[in-house]
Structure formats: structure tokens, C-alpha cells
Design a protein around this motif. Structure first.
Motif, PDB file in Angstrom:
ATOM      1  N   GLU A  65      10.500  -1.137   6.885  1.00  0.00           N
ATOM      2  CA  GLU A  65      11.850  -1.244   6.337  1.00  0.00           C
ATOM      3  C   GLU A  65      12.190  -2.716   6.126  1.00  0.00           C
ATOM      4  O   GLU A  65      11.636  -3.602   6.795  1.00  0.00           O
ATOM      5  CB  GLU A  65      12.866  -0.618   7.298  1.00  0.00           C
ATOM      6  CG  GLU A  65      12.689   0.863   7.529  1.00  0.00           C
ATOM      7  CD  GLU A  65      13.114   1.724   6.353  1.00  0.00           C
ATOM      8  OE1 GLU A  65      13.846   1.220   5.466  1.00  0.00           O
ATOM      9  OE2 GLU A  65      12.725   2.904   6.323  1.00  0.00           O
ATOM     10  N   LYS A  66      13.086  -2.978   5.217  1.00  0.00           N
ATOM     11  CA  LYS A  66      13.577  -4.341   5.023  1.00  0.00           C
ATOM     12  C   LYS A  66      14.167  -4.852   6.333  1.00  0.00           C
ATOM     13  O   LYS A  66      14.937  -4.152   6.996  1.00  0.00           O
ATOM     14  CB  LYS A  66      14.635  -4.336   3.916  1.00  0.00           C
ATOM     15  CG  LYS A  66      15.203  -5.702   3.598  1.00  0.00           C
ATOM     16  CD  LYS A  66      16.202  -5.618   2.461  1.00  0.00           C
ATOM     17  CE  LYS A  66      16.793  -6.989   2.166  1.00  0.00           C
ATOM     18  NZ  LYS A  66      17.746  -6.949   1.030  1.00  0.00           N
ATOM     19  N   THR A  73      11.143  -8.860   3.686  1.00  0.00           N
ATOM     20  CA  THR A  73      12.321  -9.040   2.835  1.00  0.00           C
ATOM     21  C   THR A  73      12.627  -7.819   1.982  1.00  0.00           C
ATOM     22  O   THR A  73      13.716  -7.711   1.415  1.00  0.00           O
ATOM     23  CB  THR A  73      12.128 -10.266   1.923  1.00  0.00           C
ATOM     24  OG1 THR A  73      10.917 -10.097   1.171  1.00  0.00           O
ATOM     25  CG2 THR A  73      12.042 -11.545   2.742  1.00  0.00           C
ATOM     26  N   ASP A  74      11.668  -6.915   1.870  1.00  0.00           N
ATOM     27  CA  ASP A  74      11.853  -5.696   1.075  1.00  0.00           C
ATOM     28  C   ASP A  74      11.270  -4.494   1.804  1.00  0.00           C
ATOM     29  O   ASP A  74      10.403  -4.642   2.662  1.00  0.00           O
ATOM     30  CB  ASP A  74      11.146  -5.818  -0.286  1.00  0.00           C
ATOM     31  CG  ASP A  74      11.755  -6.889  -1.167  1.00  0.00           C
ATOM     32  OD1 ASP A  74      12.957  -6.781  -1.451  1.00  0.00           O
ATOM     33  OD2 ASP A  74      11.022  -7.822  -1.551  1.00  0.00           O
ATOM     34  N   LEU A  75      11.729  -3.303   1.431  1.00  0.00           N
ATOM     35  CA  LEU A  75      11.123  -2.080   1.935  1.00  0.00           C
ATOM     36  C   LEU A  75       9.716  -1.959   1.351  1.00  0.00           C
ATOM     37  O   LEU A  75       9.495  -2.236   0.162  1.00  0.00           O
ATOM     38  CB  LEU A  75      11.972  -0.871   1.517  1.00  0.00           C
ATOM     39  CG  LEU A  75      11.470   0.501   1.922  1.00  0.00           C
ATOM     40  CD1 LEU A  75      12.643   1.433   2.195  1.00  0.00           C
ATOM     41  CD2 LEU A  75      10.566   1.119   0.868  1.00  0.00           C
TER      42      LEU A  75
END
Length: 196
Positions: A65-66, A73-75
Motif C-alpha cells: 500500500e502507499k 509512494t504508490d500502491l
């Protein structure tokens, strides 16, 4: 005999364990099983369990998960999630660390998982094909591989003998390789004498 077995089990969703020495074509057989299955239109997702350290392998399998950790920084969807509706191929499963073996076993039992840092359960459905050049029964005896996971993986065992034990396959392989590379390079394929 291997191709006959694949035809007999092509409608099954059971796990397949492919064994054999390095270089015998285990991933080729895995891809063939997928192409003959009822889920052939689904994804074929492959990962080599020996090619990365444990923490990276866990992230590759489960995703994150982010904000799950510094740099997330992102999913990111993992290979397990990406394989849903198709086939997950775990190459060199004998090199998977014991802690990840336990997590994989849970995924196979529950048909769901959590991304790293996640709190939402993700339902998945895929066919698992694994491959190894190790003797997993021996690895179980030596406490290097979980016995319960071994029995989950070894539902449909396929052993690929090395080419030195199947010389009748050599002419067909030579013909295939020559035609493949000649086609790719736009040159006529030479005729090869069958007496190798």
C-alpha cells in the motif's frame, strides 16, 4: 508422456510441481500447461524465488500500500494479485525462505491475502504452478522446506528428465531452433541431417 499428462489434467485447477535439472525447460512446460488450461485467457505471471532477497521477494509477491514503508509512494500490486484469474508460476520454489513459505501456504488455504501495510483483505483465484531443481522431499527432511506446503504444491507432479536421457528429442529441438533463428533473421533455413 508429459504432454499426455498435461492433456489429462488441463481442466484441473490443482497445483502442479515441476521438477528437473536447471535448463530442462520447466518454465516452457509451465507456459504450456497454462496455454492448455481453461484459464488460458487469464494472465501468466512468473517470478523466480531465487533471484531476489527475502524482503524484496515478499514485496514482489504481495505488493504494498502507499506509505507502507519509506519509499512506498504508490500502491503496488504484487504477483499474487496480478495472477488472479490466471496462473502464478513460482520458479525455484525450493529457494523460498521459510517465513514466506508460511505466508504462501496461508494464501493457498484462504484464497486471500493482504498487501504489505494493508488492512483490506484481497480475494484471489489462480492456478499455482511451481518448479524446482531441488529434491523437495529431501528439503522437508532437512527442515529447509515446510512439509504442509510441499503437499499443497505436489498435487500434480511432473518430472522433466534432462536431454541426455531423451536423445530422441534432439532432432526436433535442433529443427525448432534453426527455424526460429532463421525466421527472425530472414534467412533460409538449412537442411540438417537427422543423424546427429
Amino acid at each position: 508422456s508429459i504432454l499426455d499428462l498435461i492433456e489429462r489434467v488441463k481442466t484441473s485447477s490443482e497445483s502442479v510441481l515441476i521438477t528437473g535439472e536447471s535448463g530442462v525447460g520447466k518454465e516452457i512446460i509451465a507456459r504450456h500447461i497454462h496455454s492448455r488450461s481453461q484459464i488460458k485467457k487469464g494472465p501468466f505471471v512468473a517470478i523466480n524465488c531465487a533471484a531476489m532477497p527475502e524482503t524484496l521477494l515478499e514485496n514482489e509477491l504481495f505488493g504494498h500500500e502507499k506509505g507502507a514503508f519509506t519509499g512506498a509512494t504508490d500502491l503496488k500490486k504484487g504477483k499474487i494479485e496480478l495472477a488472479s484469474g490466471g496462473t502464478l508460476f513460482l520458479d525455484e520454489i525450493g529457494d523460498m525462505p521459510l517465513t514466506l513459505q508460511a505466508k504462501l501456504l496461508r494464501v493457498l488455504q484462504e484464497k486471500n491475502f493482504y498487501r504489505l501495510g494493508g488492512s483490506s483483505e484481497i480475494e484471489i483465484n489462480f492456478r499455482l504452478i511451481t518448479a524446482t531443481n531441488k529434491d523437495l522431499a529431501e528439503e522437508v527432511k532437512n527442515k529447509n522446506f515446510r512439509e504442509d506446503l510441499y503437499y499443497r504444491l505436489n498435487v500434480i507432479p511432473i518430472h522433466i528428465p534432462p536431454l541426455r536421457e531423451r536423445p530422441d528429442d534432439i532432432p526436433a529441438l535442433v529443427d525448432y531452433i534453426i527455424n526460429k533463428y532463421c525466421t527472425e533473421n530472414h534467412i533460409p533455413a538449412p537442411r540438417v541431417d537427422g543423424n546427429l
